[in-house]
Design an enzyme around this catalytic site. Structure first.
Site, PDB file in Angstrom:
ATOM      1  N   SER A 199       0.833  -1.208   0.000  1.00 14.95           N
ATOM      2  CA  SER A 199       0.000   0.000   0.000  1.00 14.95           C
ATOM      3  C   SER A 199       0.862   1.249   0.000  1.00 14.95           C
ATOM      4  O   SER A 199       2.060   1.198   0.280  1.00 14.95           O
ATOM      5  CB  SER A 199      -0.937   0.000   1.216  1.00 14.95           C
ATOM      6  OG  SER A 199      -0.203  -0.083   2.391  1.00 14.95           O
ATOM      7  N   ASP A 200       0.209   2.349  -0.323  1.00 14.74           N
ATOM      8  CA  ASP A 200       0.893   3.645  -0.302  1.00 14.74           C
ATOM      9  C   ASP A 200      -0.125   4.725   0.043  1.00 14.74           C
ATOM     10  O   ASP A 200      -1.284   4.661  -0.385  1.00 14.74           O
ATOM     11  CB  ASP A 200       1.526   3.942  -1.659  1.00 14.74           C
ATOM     12  CG  ASP A 200       2.474   5.133  -1.560  1.00 14.74           C
ATOM     13  OD1 ASP A 200       3.597   4.940  -1.059  1.00 14.74           O
ATOM     14  OD2 ASP A 200       2.077   6.243  -1.945  1.00 14.74           O
ATOM     15  N   THR A 201       0.317   5.694   0.819  1.00 17.26           N
ATOM     16  CA  THR A 201      -0.556   6.797   1.251  1.00 17.26           C
ATOM     17  C   THR A 201       0.107   8.135   0.935  1.00 17.26           C
ATOM     18  O   THR A 201       1.304   8.307   1.161  1.00 17.26           O
ATOM     19  CB  THR A 201      -0.824   6.718   2.770  1.00 17.26           C
ATOM     20  OG1 THR A 201      -1.427   5.466   3.075  1.00 17.26           O
ATOM     21  CG2 THR A 201      -1.740   7.847   3.234  1.00 17.26           C
TER      22      THR A 201
END
Length: 194
Positions: free
Chosen positions: A76-78
């Site tokens: 994931s990436d934010t």
């Protein structure tokens, strides 16, 4: 509940984030952690969730050819998206200060993408949450940076920390997403696996 359904799978969380790891524990899921160093660089023309989708998939691609048939890799990436640009992790104290000053008395978006990768397919999903800050005094910004050192957090803040308690006036969407994982969407996706 879901743990039993996923018995035939091995979930692999490719994240060093203690918050994301805790979410998986709190969802009562069995998982392994496998980490790879990835240089998080994306094409400059990408906007908003295109950036997080790209980076989540990039992180997953580091495991090409390594997954067993029963393994599900989750990356994931934010980012914080504000004024048509991505605010990532601050480079230093001054950068953190400038980022938080810019978010003061304004609404920004927190965007997280999650990539599920198996030998057969890659599935991406993303979530967008709107967060509004009160006016933050320079004193409170400096206090937060000195005491909480938010250098590993997109947008230079953690909503679950002091600044979230005193600074956030409104949130529209998933709270967990602001912490780095849209847990409801992740859980929903996993429940639909055969």
């Amino acid at each position: 509940m879901l743990k039993n359904k996923l018995k035939k799978y091995t979930l692999i969380l490719a994240s060093g984030s203690p918050r994301r790891q805790q979410f998986f524990k709190d969802l009562d899921l069995d998982f392994e952690i496998r980490l790879k160093e990835i240089e998080e660089i994306y094409p400059p023309e990408l906007k908003a969730y295109e950036i997080t989708n790209y980076l989540a998939e990039l992180k997953a691609s580091a495991f090409d050819g390594e997954l067993q048939s029963n393994e599900i890799l989750i990356t994931s990436d934010t980012i914080v998206w504000y004024n048509n640009k991505a605010l990532g992790k601050p480079k230093n104290e001054q950068d953190a200060f400038e980022i938080l000053k810019s978010l003061s008395n304004a609404t920004h978006q927190v965007i997280t993408s999650v990539c599920f990768k198996t030998n057969e397919k890659v599935v991406l999903l993303h979530e967008i949450t709107k967060v509004t800050f009160n006016t933050l005094s320079e004193e409170s910004i400096r206090y937060y940076i000195e005491n909480y050192k938010p250098y590993d957090k997109a947008g230079a803040y953690g909503i679950q920390e002091w600044i979230g308690f005193i600074g956030v006036s409104k949130i529209e969407g998933s709270y967990a997403n602001v912490m780095g994982m849209p847990t409801d969407k992740v859980y929903d996706y996993l429940t639909k696996l055969d």
